[in-house]
Design a protein around this motif. Structure first.
Motif, PDB file in Angstrom:
ATOM      1  N   PRO A   1       0.827  -1.214   0.000  1.00  0.00           N
ATOM      2  CA  PRO A   1       0.000   0.000   0.000  1.00  0.00           C
ATOM      3  C   PRO A   1       0.855   1.254   0.000  1.00  0.00           C
ATOM      4  CG  PRO A   1       0.021  -0.985   2.188  1.00  0.00           C
ATOM      5  CD  PRO A   1       0.772  -1.935   1.291  1.00  0.00           C
ATOM      6  N   LEU A   2       0.571   2.160  -0.923  1.00  0.00           N
ATOM      7  CA  LEU A   2       1.265   3.441  -0.995  1.00  0.00           C
ATOM      8  C   LEU A   2       0.240   4.554  -0.776  1.00  0.00           C
ATOM      9  CD1 LEU A   2       3.739   3.155  -4.028  1.00  0.00           C
ATOM     10  CD2 LEU A   2       4.191   2.807  -1.605  1.00  0.00           C
ATOM     11  N   SER A   3       0.369   5.275   0.331  1.00  0.00           N
ATOM     12  CA  SER A   3      -0.548   6.365   0.657  1.00  0.00           C
ATOM     13  C   SER A   3       0.056   7.678   0.164  1.00  0.00           C
ATOM     14  CB  SER A   3      -0.795   6.427   2.168  1.00  0.00           C
ATOM     15  OG  SER A   3      -1.388   5.232   2.618  1.00  0.00           O
ATOM     16  N   ILE A   4      -0.676   8.374  -0.701  1.00  0.00           N
ATOM     17  CA  ILE A   4      -0.166   9.580  -1.351  1.00  0.00           C
ATOM     18  C   ILE A   4      -1.228  10.670  -1.269  1.00  0.00           C
ATOM     19  CG2 ILE A   4       0.733  10.551  -3.508  1.00  0.00           C
ATOM     20  CD1 ILE A   4       1.239   7.581  -4.365  1.00  0.00           C
ATOM     21  N   ALA A   5      -0.808  11.889  -0.978  1.00  0.00           N
ATOM     22  CA  ALA A   5      -1.721  13.039  -0.978  1.00  0.00           C
ATOM     23  C   ALA A   5      -1.552  13.825  -2.271  1.00  0.00           C
ATOM     24  CB  ALA A   5      -1.443  13.940   0.224  1.00  0.00           C
ATOM     25  N   VAL A   6      -2.661  14.184  -2.894  1.00  0.00           N
ATOM     26  CA  VAL A   6      -2.620  14.935  -4.151  1.00  0.00           C
ATOM     27  C   VAL A   6      -3.834  15.842  -4.214  1.00  0.00           C
ATOM     28  CG1 VAL A   6      -3.828  13.084  -5.379  1.00  0.00           C
ATOM     29  CG2 VAL A   6      -2.449  14.723  -6.677  1.00  0.00           C
ATOM     30  N   ASN A   7      -3.671  17.026  -4.788  1.00  0.00           N
ATOM     31  CA  ASN A   7      -4.808  17.935  -4.936  1.00  0.00           C
ATOM     32  C   ASN A   7      -5.704  17.487  -6.086  1.00  0.00           C
ATOM     33  OD1 ASN A   7      -2.464  18.804  -6.506  1.00  0.00           O
ATOM     34  ND2 ASN A   7      -3.782  20.463  -7.227  1.00  0.00           N
TER      35      ASN A   7
ATOM     36  N   ILE B   1       1.841  -2.625  -6.252  1.00  0.00           N
ATOM     37  CA  ILE B   1       1.410  -1.655  -5.253  1.00  0.00           C
ATOM     38  C   ILE B   1      -0.106  -1.553  -5.234  1.00  0.00           C
ATOM     39  CG2 ILE B   1       3.520  -0.274  -5.375  1.00  0.00           C
ATOM     40  CD1 ILE B   1       1.979   1.700  -7.175  1.00  0.00           C
ATOM     41  N   ALA B   2      -0.624  -1.123  -4.098  1.00  0.00           N
ATOM     42  CA  ALA B   2      -2.038  -0.771  -3.941  1.00  0.00           C
ATOM     43  C   ALA B   2      -2.078   0.703  -3.554  1.00  0.00           C
ATOM     44  CB  ALA B   2      -2.703  -1.631  -2.877  1.00  0.00           C
ATOM     45  N   ILE B   3      -2.617   1.528  -4.420  1.00  0.00           N
ATOM     46  CA  ILE B   3      -2.561   2.973  -4.241  1.00  0.00           C
ATOM     47  C   ILE B   3      -3.706   3.445  -3.346  1.00  0.00           C
ATOM     48  CG2 ILE B   3      -2.654   5.201  -5.441  1.00  0.00           C
ATOM     49  CD1 ILE B   3      -1.604   3.570  -7.929  1.00  0.00           C
ATOM     50  N   ASP B   4      -3.350   4.264  -2.368  1.00  0.00           N
ATOM     51  CA  ASP B   4      -4.321   4.848  -1.435  1.00  0.00           C
ATOM     52  C   ASP B   4      -4.174   6.363  -1.513  1.00  0.00           C
ATOM     53  OD1 ASP B   4      -6.102   5.403   0.578  1.00  0.00           O
ATOM     54  OD2 ASP B   4      -4.739   4.837   2.206  1.00  0.00           O
ATOM     55  N   LEU B   5      -5.026   6.998  -2.320  1.00  0.00           N
ATOM     56  CA  LEU B   5      -4.918   8.440  -2.551  1.00  0.00           C
ATOM     57  C   LEU B   5      -5.733   9.222  -1.531  1.00  0.00           C
ATOM     58  CD1 LEU B   5      -5.111   8.820  -6.440  1.00  0.00           C
ATOM     59  CD2 LEU B   5      -3.095   8.913  -4.982  1.00  0.00           C
TER      60      LEU B   5
ATOM     61  N   GLN C   1       1.768  14.040   9.906  1.00  0.00           N
ATOM     62  CA  GLN C   1       0.992  13.113  10.729  1.00  0.00           C
ATOM     63  C   GLN C   1       1.356  11.655  10.471  1.00  0.00           C
ATOM     64  OE1 GLN C   1      -3.024  14.087   9.674  1.00  0.00           O
ATOM     65  NE2 GLN C   1      -3.027  16.047  10.764  1.00  0.00           N
ATOM     66  N   GLY C   2       2.128  11.402   9.401  1.00  0.00           N
ATOM     67  CA  GLY C   2       2.473  10.023   9.065  1.00  0.00           C
ATOM     68  C   GLY C   2       1.395   9.301   8.296  1.00  0.00           C
ATOM     69  N   ARG C   3       0.393  10.021   7.807  1.00  0.00           N
ATOM     70  CA  ARG C   3      -0.714   9.378   7.112  1.00  0.00           C
ATOM     71  C   ARG C   3      -0.390   9.057   5.664  1.00  0.00           C
ATOM     72  NH1 ARG C   3      -5.846  13.027   8.072  1.00  0.00           N
ATOM     73  NH2 ARG C   3      -6.756  11.407   6.754  1.00  0.00           N
ATOM     74  N   VAL C   4       0.550   9.787   5.060  1.00  0.00           N
ATOM     75  CA  VAL C   4       0.972   9.511   3.687  1.00  0.00           C
ATOM     76  C   VAL C   4       2.493   9.488   3.641  1.00  0.00           C
ATOM     77  CG1 VAL C   4      -1.096  10.581   2.707  1.00  0.00           C
ATOM     78  CG2 VAL C   4       0.969  11.961   3.013  1.00  0.00           C
ATOM     79  N   LEU C   5       3.031   8.850   2.606  1.00  0.00           N
ATOM     80  CA  LEU C   5       4.477   8.801   2.454  1.00  0.00           C
ATOM     81  C   LEU C   5       4.985   9.784   1.410  1.00  0.00           C
ATOM     82  CD1 LEU C   5       4.943   7.102  -0.401  1.00  0.00           C
ATOM     83  CD2 LEU C   5       4.457   5.159   1.080  1.00  0.00           C
ATOM     84  N   ALA C   6       4.069  10.404   0.665  1.00  0.00           N
ATOM     85  CA  ALA C   6       4.451  11.405  -0.334  1.00  0.00           C
ATOM     86  C   ALA C   6       3.253  12.299  -0.613  1.00  0.00           C
ATOM     87  CB  ALA C   6       4.928  10.742  -1.628  1.00  0.00           C
TER      88      ALA C   6
END
Length: 308
Positions: free
Chosen positions: A94-100, A121-125, A139-144
């Motif tokens: 799982p890859l957690s990523i923040a994006v607008n 990978i399993a993407i978690d946007l 907060q550690g909620r996303v890695l990028a």
């Protein structure tokens, strides 16, 4: 102090899945087992780590542990990959990523597809305003994250991506109704505008650019990039939209600009953990390549902007 790997896995799964029941399904154990592992971890550390709710969320004490758990998960998956083994219960990392939202609707998805071709990978946007996405890293909620913040978050590295260009547009009928004598201060103060949400300041910046005043026209909140365009097409209000999305509509005359030739450029940056993992390098390279194809160059002089 050495932490129990099963307890850490349960902790990470609850936060990723949002509930103890969903975490149990992901880990192929009972909800009681997940609860016991979390309780044991909290007792060992002497802190409440998870705020029970819908969804469950990390407490302030749990945020740093959440980041640690995700880092271990990435490193373990990368270490086992050459042997064809799984890290934990799920094969996909799982890859957690923040994006607008506007990046997600325009240039960002090809980067994810490129990474998926090379890594399982399993993407978690997490869709978040770029002025606030760096907080998810803290907060550690996303890695990028795609961010508007040029200074690196602690423990992260940052690189410029480019600038997203916006144009102020409305339907021809809207322009005839609200700006019959042209776009002036009085008309701008009365004509309704569309905003993405309460964090969206791009319309306000555009108004200050044109008028040098802080006008407060009526607003419609429309938290969807494509809904934003439809709202303009149907005359609900005017708004700032990504140039790439509205260019065909402007060419056909379905939309017109409030101030032809006046654009706002929003600088975007890539922030990610300073973790030496091949998947993160691949992700960063793919995001940089997609940004080069879909954004204005980083050295384009800015003239204003904050954005969803």
């Amino acid at each position: 102090m050495q932490l129990d790997s099963r307890q850490l896995a349960a902790f990470a799964a609850v936060l990723h899945e949002g509930s103890f029941e969903a975490a149990a399904r992901a880990l192929h154990v009972t909800p009681s087992a997940v609860s016991q592992r979390i309780k044991a971890l909290e007792e060992r550390l002497g802190r409440v780590l998870i705020r029970r709710g819908s969804p469950c969320a990390a407490t302030e004490a749990g945020e740093s542990l959440q980041r640690h758990a995700q880092q271990l998960q990435v490193l373990e998956a990368q270490a086992l990959a050459p042997f064809g083994l799984e890290a934990g219960a799920a094969a996909a990392l799982p890859l957690s990523i923040a994006v607008n939202a506007d990046s997600l609707a325009t240039w960002f998805v090809p980067a994810l597809a490129a990474v998926r071709e090379r890594h399982d990978i399993a993407i978690d946007l997490h869709v978040e305003d770029q002025d606030h996405s760096s907080e998810l890293l803290r907060q550690g909620r996303v890695l990028a994250a795609v961010s508007a913040e040029p200074a690196p978050v602690q423990g992260c590295r940052v690189a410029p991506l480019g600038r997203m260009r916006y144009r102020a547009v409305a339907s021809p009928a809207f322009m005839r109704r609200h700006f019959p004598r042209g776009v002036d201060d009085e008309a701008l103060a009365q004509a309704p505008c569309n905003v993405f949400n309460q964090k969206d300041q791009l319309q306000a910046r555009f108004l200050r650019l044109l008028t040098r005043r802080r006008l407060q026209p009526p607003q419609h909140r429309i938290p969807s990039t494509h809904g934003f365009i439809h709202a303009a097409l149907h005359g609900l209000g005017w708004g700032m939209n990504p140039e790439d999305l509205v260019a065909p509509l402007l060419a056909r005359g379905d939309l017109v600009e409030l101030a032809p030739g006046c654009t706002l450029d929003v600088p975007l940056y890539w922030q990610r953990w300073s973790l030496e993992a091949p998947v993160l390098r691949t992700l960063s390279e793919a995001v940089a390549a997609a940004a080069r194809a879909g954004l204005q160059p980083p050295d384009t002089p800015p003239n204003a902007g904050e954005r969803r």
